[in-house]
Design a protein around this motif. Structure first.
Motif, PDB file in Angstrom:
ATOM      1  N   GLN A   1       0.806  -1.216   0.000  1.00 14.98           N
ATOM      2  CA  GLN A   1       0.000   0.000   0.000  1.00 14.98           C
ATOM      3  C   GLN A   1       0.845   1.276   0.000  1.00 14.98           C
TER       4      GLN A   1
ATOM      5  N   ARG B   1       3.750   3.187  -2.490  1.00 19.48           N
ATOM      6  CA  ARG B   1       4.385   3.135  -3.804  1.00 19.48           C
ATOM      7  C   ARG B   1       5.898   2.940  -3.674  1.00 19.48           C
TER       8      ARG B   1
ATOM      9  N   LYS C   1       9.604   5.686  -3.586  1.00 24.09           N
ATOM     10  CA  LYS C   1       9.096   6.975  -3.108  1.00 24.09           C
ATOM     11  C   LYS C   1       9.954   7.487  -1.957  1.00 24.09           C
TER      12      LYS C   1
ATOM     13  N   GLU D   1      11.395  -1.058  -4.423  1.00 26.29           N
ATOM     14  CA  GLU D   1      10.749  -1.974  -5.345  1.00 26.29           C
ATOM     15  C   GLU D   1      11.200  -3.382  -4.990  1.00 26.29           C
TER      16      GLU D   1
ATOM     17  N   ASN E   1       4.955  -5.975  -7.405  1.00 31.78           N
ATOM     18  CA  ASN E   1       5.374  -4.617  -7.750  1.00 31.78           C
ATOM     19  C   ASN E   1       4.264  -3.853  -8.465  1.00 31.78           C
TER      20      ASN E   1
ATOM     21  N   ALA F   1       1.833  -2.675  -5.767  1.00 31.64           N
ATOM     22  CA  ALA F   1       2.389  -1.552  -5.010  1.00 31.64           C
ATOM     23  C   ALA F   1       2.413  -0.273  -5.859  1.00 31.64           C
ATOM     24  N   SER F   2       2.668  -0.427  -7.158  1.00 33.25           N
ATOM     25  CA  SER F   2       2.741   0.761  -8.027  1.00 33.25           C
ATOM     26  C   SER F   2       1.395   1.457  -8.158  1.00 33.25           C
ATOM     27  N   GLN F   3       0.326   0.719  -7.879  1.00 35.79           N
ATOM     28  CA  GLN F   3      -1.021   1.296  -7.966  1.00 35.79           C
ATOM     29  C   GLN F   3      -1.462   1.976  -6.677  1.00 35.79           C
ATOM     30  N   ALA F   4      -0.638   1.872  -5.639  1.00 31.25           N
ATOM     31  CA  ALA F   4      -1.000   2.459  -4.351  1.00 31.25           C
ATOM     32  C   ALA F   4      -1.086   3.974  -4.437  1.00 31.25           C
ATOM     33  N   THR F   5      -1.989   4.534  -3.702  1.00 33.30           N
ATOM     34  CA  THR F   5      -2.162   5.987  -3.681  1.00 33.30           C
ATOM     35  C   THR F   5      -1.536   6.606  -2.440  1.00 33.30           C
TER      36      THR F   5
END
Length: 229
Positions: free
Chosen positions: A29, A31, A34, A77, A220, A223-227
């Protein structure tokens, strides 16, 4: 807003901050890649800066985060080779623990493993239940072996591979086959046959390693879709 509302001492506040951020990381949850601005993250989570920074230091030491400098942190990542190494270390740790533990594993855990019946329906909820049995196994084996370092190491390894394990348990017949192997482990330890239990653990981990490229790619992507953050 996510926040910690308990009025505890510094140690408990650090632990609460650690648990909260780790759960977000484990569930994919946050990204990857970051940079984390501590003050901004503290405001978002409604946590004090000091306990949060202490939690981030601990998480970076355990490999959940990257340490950029003295105070800088960033999310990571997931990488195939790193997950492979984690699974290989899980194999070594659990195999050694089963051999040392012998018949000292708790009767409750052995019974729970041998009585597993229901095949997961490939849902997150089912996978969570099954993942709980796996966690119980690792922790109980470490305690039965009389090795708290093994217990703590197992927890870190399991948490760092949590998302991969959850995805794996929902893939094809992996859940059903894992249940069968867990039952074999329970029966084998009850009969004083740790080598059979070791073989079953190697079967579980071996299948996961074979699918690792797909599992890491999916983890991955999630996780990349997490806001958040």
């Amino acid at each position: 807003m996510i926040g910690i509302t308990r009025e505890d001492g510094p140690s408990k506040k650090r632990d609460a901050a650690y648990d909260l951020v780790k759960q977000l990381l484990m569930a994919g949850q946050m990204r990857p890649g970051k940079h984390l601005v501590v003050q901004e993250l503290a405001d978002l989570l409604q946590i004090g800066v000091t306990p949060l920074r202490d939690a981030l230091v601990r998480l970076s030491a355990e490999g959940f985060l990257s340490r950029e400098d003295t105070y800088g942190f960033s999310t990571k990542e997931m990488r195939v080779e790193e997950q492979r190494q984690i699974l290989e270390l899980c194999d070594i740790t659990l195999s050694a623990g089963l051999r040392i533990a012998g018949d000292r594993m708790s009767q409750e855990v052995r019974a729970a493993l041998t009585e597993l019946q229901d095949v997961p329906g490939r849902t997150v909820e089912d996978a969570l239940v099954l993942a709980g049995h796996v966690r119980d196994l690792y922790v109980d084996v470490g305690r039965a072996a009389g090795n708290e370092i093994m217990v703590n190491l197992s927890r870190v390894l399991l948490d760092r591979s949590h998302l991969v394990r959850m995805l794996d348990l929902q893939m094809d017949d992996a859940g059903a086959r894992t249940i069968e192997d867990l039952r074999i482990i329970g029966i084998a330890m009850s009969r004083g046959d740790p080598e059979r239990a070791v073989a079953a653990t190697k079967a579980i981990l071996g299948r996961r390693i074979e699918r690792l490229n797909v599992l890491v790619k999916e983890a991955n992507f999630i996780a990349s879709q997490a806001t958040f953050p």
